[in-house]
Design a protein around this motif. Structure first.
Motif, PDB file in Angstrom:
ATOM      1  N   PRO A  54      33.218  40.833   9.491  1.00  0.00           N
ATOM      2  CA  PRO A  54      33.591  42.240   9.389  1.00  0.00           C
ATOM      3  C   PRO A  54      34.372  42.711  10.613  1.00  0.00           C
ATOM      4  CG  PRO A  54      31.288  42.025   9.999  1.00  0.00           C
ATOM      5  CD  PRO A  54      31.785  40.640   9.714  1.00  0.00           C
ATOM      6  N   GLU A  55      35.209  43.714  10.405  1.00  0.00           N
ATOM      7  CA  GLU A  55      35.934  44.277  11.536  1.00  0.00           C
ATOM      8  C   GLU A  55      35.039  45.308  12.233  1.00  0.00           C
ATOM      9  OE1 GLU A  55      37.032  47.526  11.485  1.00  0.00           O
ATOM     10  OE2 GLU A  55      36.996  48.073   9.373  1.00  0.00           O
ATOM     11  N   PRO A  56      35.350  45.682  13.475  1.00  0.00           N
ATOM     12  CA  PRO A  56      34.451  46.528  14.268  1.00  0.00           C
ATOM     13  C   PRO A  56      34.073  47.845  13.610  1.00  0.00           C
ATOM     14  CG  PRO A  56      36.106  45.551  15.689  1.00  0.00           C
ATOM     15  CD  PRO A  56      36.492  45.194  14.286  1.00  0.00           C
ATOM     16  N   GLY A  57      35.004  48.483  12.907  1.00  0.00           N
ATOM     17  CA  GLY A  57      34.683  49.749  12.250  1.00  0.00           C
ATOM     18  C   GLY A  57      33.616  49.593  11.184  1.00  0.00           C
ATOM     19  N   GLU A  58      33.685  48.497  10.437  1.00  0.00           N
ATOM     20  CA  GLU A  58      32.672  48.230   9.417  1.00  0.00           C
ATOM     21  C   GLU A  58      31.308  48.023  10.059  1.00  0.00           C
ATOM     22  OE1 GLU A  58      34.754  45.852   5.810  1.00  0.00           O
ATOM     23  OE2 GLU A  58      34.887  44.863   7.767  1.00  0.00           O
ATOM     24  N   VAL A  59      31.295  47.297  11.161  1.00  0.00           N
ATOM     25  CA  VAL A  59      30.034  47.044  11.865  1.00  0.00           C
ATOM     26  C   VAL A  59      29.431  48.345  12.370  1.00  0.00           C
ATOM     27  CG1 VAL A  59      28.951  45.876  13.819  1.00  0.00           C
ATOM     28  CG2 VAL A  59      30.719  44.700  12.493  1.00  0.00           C
ATOM     29  N   ARG A  60      30.283  49.233  12.883  1.00  0.00           N
ATOM     30  CA  ARG A  60      29.776  50.499  13.422  1.00  0.00           C
ATOM     31  C   ARG A  60      29.129  51.335  12.324  1.00  0.00           C
ATOM     32  NH1 ARG A  60      32.126  55.714  15.543  1.00  0.00           N
ATOM     33  NH2 ARG A  60      30.551  56.426  17.020  1.00  0.00           N
ATOM     34  N   VAL A  61      29.766  51.424  11.166  1.00  0.00           N
ATOM     35  CA  VAL A  61      29.187  52.173  10.051  1.00  0.00           C
ATOM     36  C   VAL A  61      27.898  51.503   9.586  1.00  0.00           C
ATOM     37  CG1 VAL A  61      29.522  52.912   7.657  1.00  0.00           C
ATOM     38  CG2 VAL A  61      31.403  53.110   9.296  1.00  0.00           C
ATOM     39  N   ALA A  72      31.824  57.341   9.526  1.00  0.00           N
ATOM     40  CA  ALA A  72      32.639  56.671   8.507  1.00  0.00           C
ATOM     41  C   ALA A  72      34.083  57.155   8.575  1.00  0.00           C
ATOM     42  CB  ALA A  72      32.050  56.930   7.124  1.00  0.00           C
ATOM     43  N   GLU A  73      34.283  58.455   8.746  1.00  0.00           N
ATOM     44  CA  GLU A  73      35.637  59.007   8.852  1.00  0.00           C
ATOM     45  C   GLU A  73      36.359  58.460  10.064  1.00  0.00           C
ATOM     46  OE1 GLU A  73      38.506  60.689   7.372  1.00  0.00           O
ATOM     47  OE2 GLU A  73      37.067  62.259   6.843  1.00  0.00           O
ATOM     48  N   GLU A  74      35.690  58.450  11.215  1.00  0.00           N
ATOM     49  CA  GLU A  74      36.298  57.982  12.462  1.00  0.00           C
ATOM     50  C   GLU A  74      36.718  56.527  12.386  1.00  0.00           C
ATOM     51  OE1 GLU A  74      33.252  58.666  15.291  1.00  0.00           O
ATOM     52  OE2 GLU A  74      33.353  60.863  15.127  1.00  0.00           O
ATOM     53  N   ASN A  75      36.002  55.757  11.591  1.00  0.00           N
ATOM     54  CA  ASN A  75      36.266  54.323  11.528  1.00  0.00           C
ATOM     55  C   ASN A  75      37.025  53.901  10.278  1.00  0.00           C
ATOM     56  OD1 ASN A  75      34.685  52.831  13.905  1.00  0.00           O
ATOM     57  ND2 ASN A  75      33.473  54.606  13.260  1.00  0.00           N
ATOM     58  N   GLY A  76      37.570  54.876   9.559  1.00  0.00           N
ATOM     59  CA  GLY A  76      38.406  54.562   8.401  1.00  0.00           C
ATOM     60  C   GLY A  76      37.660  54.031   7.207  1.00  0.00           C
TER      61      GLY A  76
END
Length: 272
Positions: free
Chosen positions: A54-61, A178-182
């Motif tokens: 997964p890319e970092p944004g997915e991990v953050r969510v 979720a918004e911040e990470n696309g």
């Protein structure tokens, strides 16, 4: 299973892990040399299910969801774990299992139920979904969805909370992350719209609860709908371990048991 041919042994393929005398391979990487100390547990859990890193944004969510669902105090699942530990202190695994087995339609299961409810509505309108910024379009779809549920006497999962009567504090935070990470996709947009329009159908205003927004967020990550409850259980495992650690340090299971036992009131069966 691949069936044997020409007398060969059967084969059982997996793309997860394997090992030999010297190495352990996980997801095509050397576990000790490439993953340990370099990959976080949340990232690995997501990777194991999706079979892609997964890319970092997915991990953050994803990790925000795990944190949101980890523990909610003395819920029935936590009490089940503590009381099982009281009965069998030699079986931590039994206490954990008891807590996890209580994850159903009232506790933890809402995550999967909400994701499935939203996914069903979106699938029925596939190819005709509003654009990301078309709030009016999402409101129309949400209104149709809530009305259909009401007509079928179905509950709308993710609405209401036994404690947070006005607003669940987790919901706006997860939406923002979720918004911040696309990764604010159609499930979250429809869920938000349900929050805006449901009073028109139900005649009262209920908060969008954290378990529901977690289900929508997980669905927007493309995770299998039938596994969403599993991620809630993954999160709650950490909370249950915390309860068991606290039970070891400062036991209260016996107090809970004795309180119920000493305050039990016998009632004669009907007809006696």
């Amino acid at each position: 299973m691949q069936h044997p041919a020409n007398g060969q042994s059967p084969q059982y393929p997996t793309s997860l892990g394997t090992s030999d005398a010297d190495t352990i391979t996980l997801l095509g990487h050397d576990l000790a040399g490439e993953l340990m100390g370099r990959v976080g547990f949340g990232e690995l859990a997501l990777w194991l299910v999706t079979q892609r890193r997964p890319e970092p944004g997915e991990v953050r969510v994803f990790e925000a969801v795990l944190v949101a669902l980890a523990d909610h105090g003395f819920t029935p699942t936590a009490l089940a774990a503590r009381l099982t530990y009281l009965s069998a202190p030699d079986s931590v695994q039994g206490a954990l299992a008891a807590g996890l087995l209580g994850g159903g339609s009232r506790f933890l299961g809402v995550t999967e139920d909400c994701g499935a409810f939203l996914h069903e509505a979106l699938t029925a309108h596939e190819g005709r979904l509003p654009g990301d910024t078309d709030d009016a379009g999402w409101d129309r779809l949400a209104l149709e969805t809530v009305r259909a549920a009401r007509a079928e006497r179905r509950l709308v999962p993710g609405l209401g909370h036994p404690v947070h009567k006005i607003r669940d504090p987790r919901t706006p935070v997860l939406l923002a992350i979720a918004e911040e990470n696309g990764h604010k996709g159609p499930h979250l947009r429809l869920f938000e719209a349900v929050g805006r329009v449901h009073p028109q159908v139900l005649g009262r205003t209920l908060p969008l609860n954290g378990a529901g927004v977690c289900g929508a967020a997980l669905a927007d990550l493309g995770l299998p709908i039938g596994l969403l409850r599993g991620f809630a259980l993954l999160a709650r495992t950490a909370g249950l371990l915390g309860h068991l650690a606290e039970e070891q340090r400062s036991p209260l299971g016996m107090d809970v048991y004795l309180s119920v036992d000493r305050n039990a009131r016998y009632v004669a069966p009907p007809g006696d």
